[in-house]
Design a protein around this motif. Structure first.
Motif, PDB file in Angstrom:
ATOM      1  N   ALA A 188       0.858  -1.253  -0.018  1.00 38.33           N
ATOM      2  CA  ALA A 188      -0.014  -0.028   0.184  1.00 38.33           C
ATOM      3  C   ALA A 188       0.963   1.209   0.131  1.00 38.33           C
ATOM      4  CB  ALA A 188      -0.822  -0.042   1.085  1.00 38.33           C
ATOM      5  N   ILE A 189       1.802   1.283   0.863  1.00 40.03           N
ATOM      6  CA  ILE A 189       2.868   2.546   0.971  1.00 40.03           C
ATOM      7  C   ILE A 189       4.199   2.143   0.948  1.00 40.03           C
ATOM      8  CG2 ILE A 189       3.111   4.552   2.319  1.00 40.03           C
ATOM      9  CD1 ILE A 189       0.591   3.935   3.836  1.00 40.03           C
ATOM     10  N   LEU A 190       4.965   3.045   0.075  1.00 41.68           N
ATOM     11  CA  LEU A 190       6.462   2.884   0.216  1.00 41.68           C
ATOM     12  C   LEU A 190       7.077   3.953   1.089  1.00 41.68           C
ATOM     13  CD1 LEU A 190       7.341   1.986  -3.474  1.00 41.68           C
ATOM     14  CD2 LEU A 190       7.314   0.508  -1.498  1.00 41.68           C
ATOM     15  N   ALA A 191       8.122   3.859   1.298  1.00 39.39           N
ATOM     16  CA  ALA A 191       8.788   4.793   2.287  1.00 39.39           C
ATOM     17  C   ALA A 191       9.099   5.982   1.570  1.00 39.39           C
ATOM     18  CB  ALA A 191      10.332   4.186   2.841  1.00 39.39           C
ATOM     19  N   LEU A 192       8.567   7.146   2.158  1.00 38.06           N
ATOM     20  CA  LEU A 192       8.954   8.566   1.344  1.00 38.06           C
ATOM     21  C   LEU A 192      10.155   8.894   1.667  1.00 38.06           C
ATOM     22  CD1 LEU A 192       5.523  10.118   2.460  1.00 38.06           C
ATOM     23  CD2 LEU A 192       6.225   9.057   0.296  1.00 38.06           C
ATOM     24  N   ALA A 193      10.749   8.708   2.761  1.00 37.30           N
ATOM     25  CA  ALA A 193      11.977   9.079   2.978  1.00 37.30           C
ATOM     26  C   ALA A 193      13.018   8.321   1.966  1.00 37.30           C
ATOM     27  CB  ALA A 193      12.487   8.793   4.473  1.00 37.30           C
ATOM     28  N   ALA A 194      12.768   7.046   1.871  1.00 35.31           N
ATOM     29  CA  ALA A 194      13.639   6.278   0.881  1.00 35.31           C
ATOM     30  C   ALA A 194      13.542   6.702  -0.492  1.00 35.31           C
ATOM     31  CB  ALA A 194      13.311   4.826   1.137  1.00 35.31           C
ATOM     32  N   ARG A 238      17.309   7.474 -15.410  1.00 36.75           N
ATOM     33  CA  ARG A 238      16.331   8.135 -16.357  1.00 36.75           C
ATOM     34  C   ARG A 238      15.043   8.405 -15.877  1.00 36.75           C
ATOM     35  NH1 ARG A 238      16.130   3.093 -20.597  1.00 36.75           N
ATOM     36  NH2 ARG A 238      15.976   1.941 -18.489  1.00 36.75           N
ATOM     37  N   PRO A 239      14.148   9.277 -16.392  1.00 37.20           N
ATOM     38  CA  PRO A 239      12.796   9.628 -15.895  1.00 37.20           C
ATOM     39  C   PRO A 239      12.053   8.625 -16.487  1.00 37.20           C
ATOM     40  CG  PRO A 239      13.520  10.861 -17.724  1.00 37.20           C
ATOM     41  CD  PRO A 239      14.780  10.284 -17.388  1.00 37.20           C
ATOM     42  N   ILE A 240      10.768   8.715 -15.535  1.00 42.48           N
ATOM     43  CA  ILE A 240       9.490   7.934 -15.970  1.00 42.48           C
ATOM     44  C   ILE A 240       8.701   8.425 -16.854  1.00 42.48           C
ATOM     45  CG2 ILE A 240       7.590   6.620 -14.940  1.00 42.48           C
ATOM     46  CD1 ILE A 240      10.047   5.369 -14.085  1.00 42.48           C
ATOM     47  N   ALA A 241       8.075   7.833 -17.787  1.00 42.29           N
ATOM     48  CA  ALA A 241       7.263   8.291 -18.487  1.00 42.29           C
ATOM     49  C   ALA A 241       6.024   7.532 -18.555  1.00 42.29           C
ATOM     50  CB  ALA A 241       7.514   8.587 -19.718  1.00 42.29           C
ATOM     51  N   GLU A 242       4.927   7.636 -18.836  1.00 40.58           N
ATOM     52  CA  GLU A 242       3.727   6.782 -19.063  1.00 40.58           C
ATOM     53  C   GLU A 242       3.591   6.107 -20.207  1.00 40.58           C
ATOM     54  OE1 GLU A 242       2.234   6.611 -16.196  1.00 40.58           O
ATOM     55  OE2 GLU A 242       0.306   5.500 -16.562  1.00 40.58           O
ATOM     56  N   SER A 243       3.452   4.868 -20.405  1.00 39.84           N
ATOM     57  CA  SER A 243       3.575   4.172 -21.722  1.00 39.84           C
ATOM     58  C   SER A 243       2.285   4.208 -22.200  1.00 39.84           C
ATOM     59  CB  SER A 243       3.830   2.614 -21.180  1.00 39.84           C
ATOM     60  OG  SER A 243       2.746   2.182 -20.410  1.00 39.84           O
ATOM     61  N   ALA A 244       2.232   3.898 -23.300  1.00 44.52           N
ATOM     62  CA  ALA A 244       1.032   4.048 -24.465  1.00 44.52           C
ATOM     63  C   ALA A 244      -0.218   3.323 -23.858  1.00 44.52           C
ATOM     64  CB  ALA A 244       1.274   3.838 -25.701  1.00 44.52           C
ATOM     65  N   GLN A 289      -0.928   5.037  -5.776  1.00 42.40           N
ATOM     66  CA  GLN A 289      -0.175   6.267  -6.464  1.00 42.40           C
ATOM     67  C   GLN A 289       1.035   6.602  -5.633  1.00 42.40           C
ATOM     68  OE1 GLN A 289      -1.362   8.094  -8.895  1.00 42.40           O
ATOM     69  NE2 GLN A 289       0.830   9.139  -9.031  1.00 42.40           N
ATOM     70  N   ALA A 290       0.761   6.099  -4.226  1.00 40.81           N
ATOM     71  CA  ALA A 290       2.016   6.473  -3.468  1.00 40.81           C
ATOM     72  C   ALA A 290       3.404   5.652  -4.090  1.00 40.81           C
ATOM     73  CB  ALA A 290       1.967   6.159  -1.976  1.00 40.81           C
ATOM     74  N   GLN A 291       3.064   4.431  -4.289  1.00 43.58           N
ATOM     75  CA  GLN A 291       4.090   3.479  -4.798  1.00 43.58           C
ATOM     76  C   GLN A 291       4.839   4.003  -6.124  1.00 43.58           C
ATOM     77  OE1 GLN A 291       1.672  -0.001  -4.851  1.00 43.58           O
ATOM     78  NE2 GLN A 291       3.068  -0.879  -3.303  1.00 43.58           N
ATOM     79  N   ARG A 292       3.949   4.574  -6.999  1.00 47.79           N
ATOM     80  CA  ARG A 292       4.418   4.756  -8.281  1.00 47.79           C
ATOM     81  C   ARG A 292       5.196   6.036  -8.094  1.00 47.79           C
ATOM     82  NH1 ARG A 292      -0.898   3.700  -9.868  1.00 47.79           N
ATOM     83  NH2 ARG A 292      -1.616   5.898 -10.462  1.00 47.79           N
ATOM     84  N   ASP A 293       4.847   7.007  -7.399  1.00 49.08           N
ATOM     85  CA  ASP A 293       5.292   8.137  -6.946  1.00 49.08           C
ATOM     86  C   ASP A 293       6.757   8.174  -6.496  1.00 49.08           C
ATOM     87  OD1 ASP A 293       3.201   9.694  -7.986  1.00 49.08           O
ATOM     88  OD2 ASP A 293       2.579  10.256  -5.920  1.00 49.08           O
ATOM     89  N   LEU A 320       8.741   5.138  -6.703  1.00 49.59           N
ATOM     90  CA  LEU A 320       9.540   4.669  -7.816  1.00 49.59           C
ATOM     91  C   LEU A 320       9.999   5.606  -9.046  1.00 49.59           C
ATOM     92  CD1 LEU A 320       8.455   0.660  -8.044  1.00 49.59           C
ATOM     93  CD2 LEU A 320      10.642   1.722  -7.119  1.00 49.59           C
ATOM     94  N   SER A 321       9.092   6.463  -9.133  1.00 48.26           N
ATOM     95  CA  SER A 321       9.187   7.531 -10.289  1.00 48.26           C
ATOM     96  C   SER A 321      10.441   8.296 -10.329  1.00 48.26           C
ATOM     97  CB  SER A 321       7.953   8.338 -10.609  1.00 48.26           C
ATOM     98  OG  SER A 321       7.792   9.523  -9.609  1.00 48.26           O
ATOM     99  N   ARG A 322      10.864   8.233  -8.907  1.00 50.25           N
ATOM    100  CA  ARG A 322      12.160   8.997  -8.636  1.00 50.25           C
ATOM    101  C   ARG A 322      13.362   8.078  -8.891  1.00 50.25           C
ATOM    102  NH1 ARG A 322      10.256  12.157  -3.085  1.00 50.25           N
ATOM    103  NH2 ARG A 322       7.888  12.617  -3.838  1.00 50.25           N
ATOM    104  N   THR A 323      13.169   6.929  -9.306  1.00 49.39           N
ATOM    105  CA  THR A 323      14.265   6.179  -9.323  1.00 49.39           C
ATOM    106  C   THR A 323      14.805   5.909 -10.775  1.00 49.39           C
ATOM    107  OG1 THR A 323      13.047   3.995  -9.801  1.00 49.39           O
ATOM    108  CG2 THR A 323      13.650   4.572  -7.506  1.00 49.39           C
TER     109      THR A 323
END
Length: 301
Positions: free
Chosen positions: A10-16, A26-32, A114-118, A120-123
Motif C-alpha cells: 500500500a505505501i512505500l517509504a517516502l524518506a527512501a 532515466r525519468p519515468i514516462a507513462e507508457s502508451a 499512487q504512493a508506490q508509483r510516485d 519509484l518514479s524518482r528512481t
C-alpha cells in the motif's frame, strides 16, 4: 492490521524515495497502453525483475520467471525457493539503494497505489502496476505479465488451467442450503470490539458466491469495512471464516471461544467458526483455486 493483510504494497517509504532522487537515472514516462514504464514500452522482455509484493512474486512463479528475479519484498515467501532472492525491504522501509543496485530492468508493483508509483518514479526504473483487487485481476495480471515477459503462451495455459479448476469447484460445490458467512479479514481481537470484514463485491465475496454461499454482510454497502459487534449479532451468520495473514493457527478452539464471547450466533452454536490462514488467501493470485477449494471444504463440515 487488516489493511496490511489485504495487500502488502500500500505505501512505500517516502524518506527512501527522497534518497533515490540523488541517483542519475532515466525519468519515468507513462507508457502508451496506460501501464507504468520508463520511456515507453520495453524493447525486449525483461531479464532482471524486481517484485515488490507477494502477489506479483507468485505471478512470476506461475509463469516460470523466478530465475529472472533479482529482488523481492521481505514478505515474499512463496514458492520457498524465492527466499534465495535478495530482499529489498518492505512496506515502509524499502531499501532503495539495494533495489537500484540489483539493476532490475522491470519492477513489479501490486495494485494501483499512487504512493508506490510516485516513489519509484524518482528512481528512473521501469515499473508496472499489476491489479490485485478482484478475481478477474488474476487473469488480467497473468496476461499482462506474460506479454511483458515474452511468455504469452505460458500465461494463456496458466489462465486456462485456473479457470478450469474454478469451474470444476463451482460445479461440484452446490450446497443443499446456502450459508450466510461472515468473512473476517483479521484475527478477532480480545476483548472483542469491532471486526474488519469483506463486503459485497470483494474478492473473498466473489469466491464465497462461487462456493454457493452468501455473504452475511451483503448489506454492508462497501467492499471492505469495519463493523461493530451489534451489526455482527444482527447479521447472525451461519458460519464465520477468519483470514489472518499468519501461516498457521495453533489453537482453533481458542478462536471459537473468542467468538462465543461476542454473543449467541448460529455460527457459534453450530461450531462453524473456521480459520483460513496465510496471506495467499486474501490477495488475488494464481493460487486462487486453492482458496476456493478450502472455502468449499470448510463449509461442508
Amino acid at each position: 492490521m487488516a489493511r496490511t493483510i489485504i495487500y502488502f504494497g500500500a505505501i512505500l517509504a517516502l524518506a527512501a524515495a527522497a534518497a533515490v532522487g540523488r541517483a542519475s537515472l532515466r525519468p519515468i514516462a507513462e507508457s502508451a497502453d496506460g501501464a507504468d514504464g520508463a520511456n515507453g514500452a520495453l524493447r525486449h522482455p525483461p531479464r532482471r525483475i524486481a517484485s515488490l509484493s507477494p502477489s506479483t512474486t507468485e505471478l512470476c512463479a506461475a509463469l516460470g520467471l523466478t530465475d529472472r528475479l533479482v529482488a523481492r519484498s521481505r514478505y515474499c515467501d512463496w514458492p520457498p525457493t524465492i527466499l534465495e532472492v535478495p530482499p529489498v525491504g518492505g512496506l515502509l522501509d524499502l531499501d532503495v539503494e539495494r533495489l537500484v543496485a540489483a539493476r532490475p530492468d522491470l519492477v513489479l508493483l501490486p495494485g494501483r497505489s499512487q504512493a508506490q508509483r510516485d516513489a519509484l518514479s524518482r528512481t528512473g526504473l521501469r515499473f508496472v502496476s499489476l491489479p490485485d483487487s478482484a478475481l478477474e485481476d488474476v487473469f488480467v495480471s497473468l496476461e499482462q505479465l506474460g506479454r511483458l515477459a515474452g511468455v504469452d503462451a505460458e500465461a494463456a495455459a496458466v489462465i486456462a488451467r485456473i479457470r478450469h479448476e474454478l469451474d470444476g469447484l463451482t460445479r461440484s460445490s452446490r450446497p443443499a442450503r446456502p450459508l450466510g458467512v461472515l468473512l473476517v479479514v483479521e484475527r478477532l481481537q480480545l476483548p472483542p470490539t469491532r471486526v474488519y470484514v469483506a463486503g459485497p463485491g470483494s474478492y473473498l465475496d466473489r469466491l464465497l458466491r462461487l462456493a454457493g454461499h452468501e455473504n452475511a454482510m451483503a448489506s454492508l454497502g462497501r467492499v471492505w469495512g469495519e463493523v461493530g459487534l451489534e451489526e455482527v449479532l444482527l447479521a447472525d451468520p451461519d458460519a464465520i471464516i477468519e483470514f489472518p495473514s499468519d501461516a498457521r493457527v495453533d489453537d482453533l478452539q481458542a478462536v471459537r471461544d473468542g467468538w462465543a464471547k461476542v454473543g449467541a450466533m448460529n455460527a457459534v452454536r453450530s461450531n462453524r467458526v473456521f480459520v483460513l490462514a496465510g496471506q495467499q488467501h486474501t490477495v488475488p493470485g494464481p493460487r486462487v483455486a486453492d482458496t476456493l477449494r478450502a472455502i468449499v471444504e470448510l463449509l461442508r463440515r
